[in-house]
Design an enzyme around this catalytic site. Structure first.
Site, PDB file in Angstrom:
ATOM      1  N   LYS A  57       0.828  -1.257   0.036  1.00 14.53           N
ATOM      2  CA  LYS A  57      -0.056   0.164   0.031  1.00 14.53           C
ATOM      3  C   LYS A  57       1.140   1.178  -0.032  1.00 14.53           C
ATOM      4  O   LYS A  57       0.431   2.390  -0.466  1.00 14.53           O
ATOM      5  CB  LYS A  57      -0.970  -0.141   1.166  1.00 14.53           C
ATOM      6  CG  LYS A  57      -2.063  -0.919   1.365  1.00 14.53           C
ATOM      7  CD  LYS A  57      -3.147  -0.629   0.129  1.00 14.53           C
ATOM      8  CE  LYS A  57      -4.290  -1.331   0.346  1.00 14.53           C
ATOM      9  NZ  LYS A  57      -5.248  -1.058  -0.453  1.00 14.53           N
ATOM     10  N   SER A  82      -9.084  -0.588   6.721  1.00 13.60           N
ATOM     11  CA  SER A  82      -9.116  -1.548   7.688  1.00 13.60           C
ATOM     12  C   SER A  82      -7.601  -1.732   8.340  1.00 13.60           C
ATOM     13  O   SER A  82      -7.406  -2.159   9.369  1.00 13.60           O
ATOM     14  CB  SER A  82      -9.436  -2.737   7.391  1.00 13.60           C
ATOM     15  OG  SER A  82      -8.530  -3.407   6.256  1.00 13.60           O
ATOM     16  N   GLU A 208      -9.401 -14.550  -3.581  1.00 17.70           N
ATOM     17  CA  GLU A 208     -10.393 -13.925  -2.544  1.00 17.70           C
ATOM     18  C   GLU A 208     -10.457 -15.113  -1.444  1.00 17.70           C
ATOM     19  O   GLU A 208     -10.659 -16.199  -1.427  1.00 17.70           O
ATOM     20  CB  GLU A 208     -11.607 -13.533  -2.814  1.00 17.70           C
ATOM     21  CG  GLU A 208     -11.429 -12.293  -3.811  1.00 17.70           C
ATOM     22  CD  GLU A 208     -13.094 -12.089  -4.465  1.00 17.70           C
ATOM     23  OE1 GLU A 208     -13.432 -10.990  -4.185  1.00 17.70           O
ATOM     24  OE2 GLU A 208     -13.679 -12.797  -5.141  1.00 17.70           O
ATOM     25  N   GLY A 212     -15.682 -13.762   1.255  1.00 19.67           N
ATOM     26  CA  GLY A 212     -15.643 -12.411   0.752  1.00 19.67           C
ATOM     27  C   GLY A 212     -15.399 -12.504  -0.821  1.00 19.67           C
ATOM     28  O   GLY A 212     -14.447 -12.138  -1.276  1.00 19.67           O
ATOM     29  N   ASP A 214     -16.895 -11.379  -3.466  1.00 20.10           N
ATOM     30  CA  ASP A 214     -17.405 -10.289  -4.133  1.00 20.10           C
ATOM     31  C   ASP A 214     -16.909 -10.172  -5.874  1.00 20.10           C
ATOM     32  O   ASP A 214     -17.604  -9.911  -6.652  1.00 20.10           O
ATOM     33  CB  ASP A 214     -17.394  -8.835  -3.721  1.00 20.10           C
ATOM     34  CG  ASP A 214     -16.256  -8.426  -2.942  1.00 20.10           C
ATOM     35  OD1 ASP A 214     -15.508  -9.084  -2.411  1.00 20.10           O
ATOM     36  OD2 ASP A 214     -15.554  -7.489  -3.589  1.00 20.10           O
ATOM     37  N   SER A 308       1.131  -9.908  -0.477  1.00 20.72           N
ATOM     38  CA  SER A 308       0.910  -8.356  -0.251  1.00 20.72           C
ATOM     39  C   SER A 308       1.418  -7.731   1.056  1.00 20.72           C
ATOM     40  O   SER A 308       1.590  -6.388   0.793  1.00 20.72           O
ATOM     41  CB  SER A 308      -0.738  -8.162  -0.831  1.00 20.72           C
ATOM     42  OG  SER A 308      -1.390  -8.866   0.350  1.00 20.72           O
TER      43      SER A 308
END
Length: 325
Positions: A57, A82, A208, A212, A214, A308
């Protein structure tokens, strides 16, 4: 006939790479003969757990915030997250000599909250199961005159995240597939743009948590689908709907999605610790979990993984990875 230009290009990612050079770490690419033998392929692990603040990030946050005007920086920046984007924005704000206000769920991992505060940010807590973090962050930013830097819904964020894949492919050369976690979709959108721009035949595989799914549902439906807020140990992927901007990229460039269980994530975290000698947080371990559990189908000869992040405190890590005597 008209076509819509993509929100980011390979040139945007190269520009982001030049901007973050010397500020972000160029993270290592690890190999493991044990892992290769287990999955039947040559696996190249891009270890973003060694990035500044412990996750990819930082790349996008710095690429976005460093482009703000002096006036914007003087007023400060805001974000919602989060955990990992929160830490990234907090650290970037400190690097750029400004302040940060972060809207963060009350149940965010303790280590991520402590690190965010440690970098000097103010935290505004909310209940992720009933509150609207975007609306709250927008309200805080408007009230205080702050510039909002979203975790994934921004071209500069996506381009910054894509530098991880760019670095990996510069080091490894062409790969048959690239496997990485998908939450809001920024890492995938940037990575897929970079990877397919360099090697159009590469397969982009997202992972995923089962709770979750989605993005998987959305890709199958051809439109964004919302799910209930996931309850999973992969807190960085506990989102209910893909980003609108990121999905516009990922629906064109993602070839497949894989789902992993929390138990499979724990197994991957344990494997990374015991055999690779690295610490991964649950979201950072999902690509490795997908490989170890055989969730991605037949693998090409050479495959890359983006691990990640590694932001997990010792107590939580021991609780997740421990086994009974």
């Amino acid at each position: 006939m008209t076509t819509t230009a993509p929100p980011i290009t390979l040139d945007d990612i190269r520009d982001a790479a030049a901007r973050i050079e010397g500020v972000a770490h160029r993270t290592p690419v690890l190999r493991s003969r044990t892992l290769d033998a287990l999955v039947g392929a040559e696996v190249f692990l891009k270890c973003e757990n060694f990035q500044r603040m412990g996750a990819f990030k930082f790349r996008g946050a710095y690429n976005a915030a460093s482009r703000l005007t002096p006036e914007q920086l003087a007023r400060g920046i805001a974000a919602y997250s989060s955990g990992n984007h929160a830490q990234a924005v907090a650290l970037v704000a400190r690097e750029l000599g400004t302040t940060a206000v972060i809207v963060m769920p009350e149940d965010a991992p303790r280590a991520k909250r402590a690190a965010t505060e440690g970098y000097g940010a103010e935290i505004v807590p909310y209940d992720r199961y009933s509150g609207d973090r975007v609306a709250l962050a927008e309200a805080v930013a408007a009230e205080r005159g702050l510039t909002l830097i979203p975790p994934y819904e921004h071209p500069h964020i996506m381009a910054g995240q894509g530098t991880a894949a760019l670095e990996l492919l510069e080091e490894t050369g062409e790969l048959g597939a690239l496997v990485l976690p998908v939450g809001g979709g920024g890492l995938m959108a940037g990575s897929a743009t970079a990877a397919k721009g360099l090697h159009p035949g590469i397969r982009m595989i997202g992972v995923e948590p089962e709770a979750g799914d989605d993005t998987k549902r959305s890709l199958e439906a051809g439109r964004r689908i919302a799910v209930p807020v996931p309850r999973t140990i992969a807190d960085g992927q506990a989102l209910e709907i893909p980003g609108e901007l990121t999905f516009s990229v990922n629906r064109r460039l993602v070839d497949a999605m894989a789902l992993v269980t929390d138990d499979e994530i724990r197994t991957a975290m344990r494997f990374a610790f015991e055999r690779l000698k690295i610490v991964l947080e649950p979201s950072g371990a999902t690509p490795l979990a997908a490989l170890l559990a055989g969730r991605v189908g037949a693998l090409p000869h050479r495959v890359g993984l983006i691990l990640s992040g590694g932001n997990v405190d010792a107590e939580r890590f021991a609780r997740l990875c421990g086994t009974p005597d």
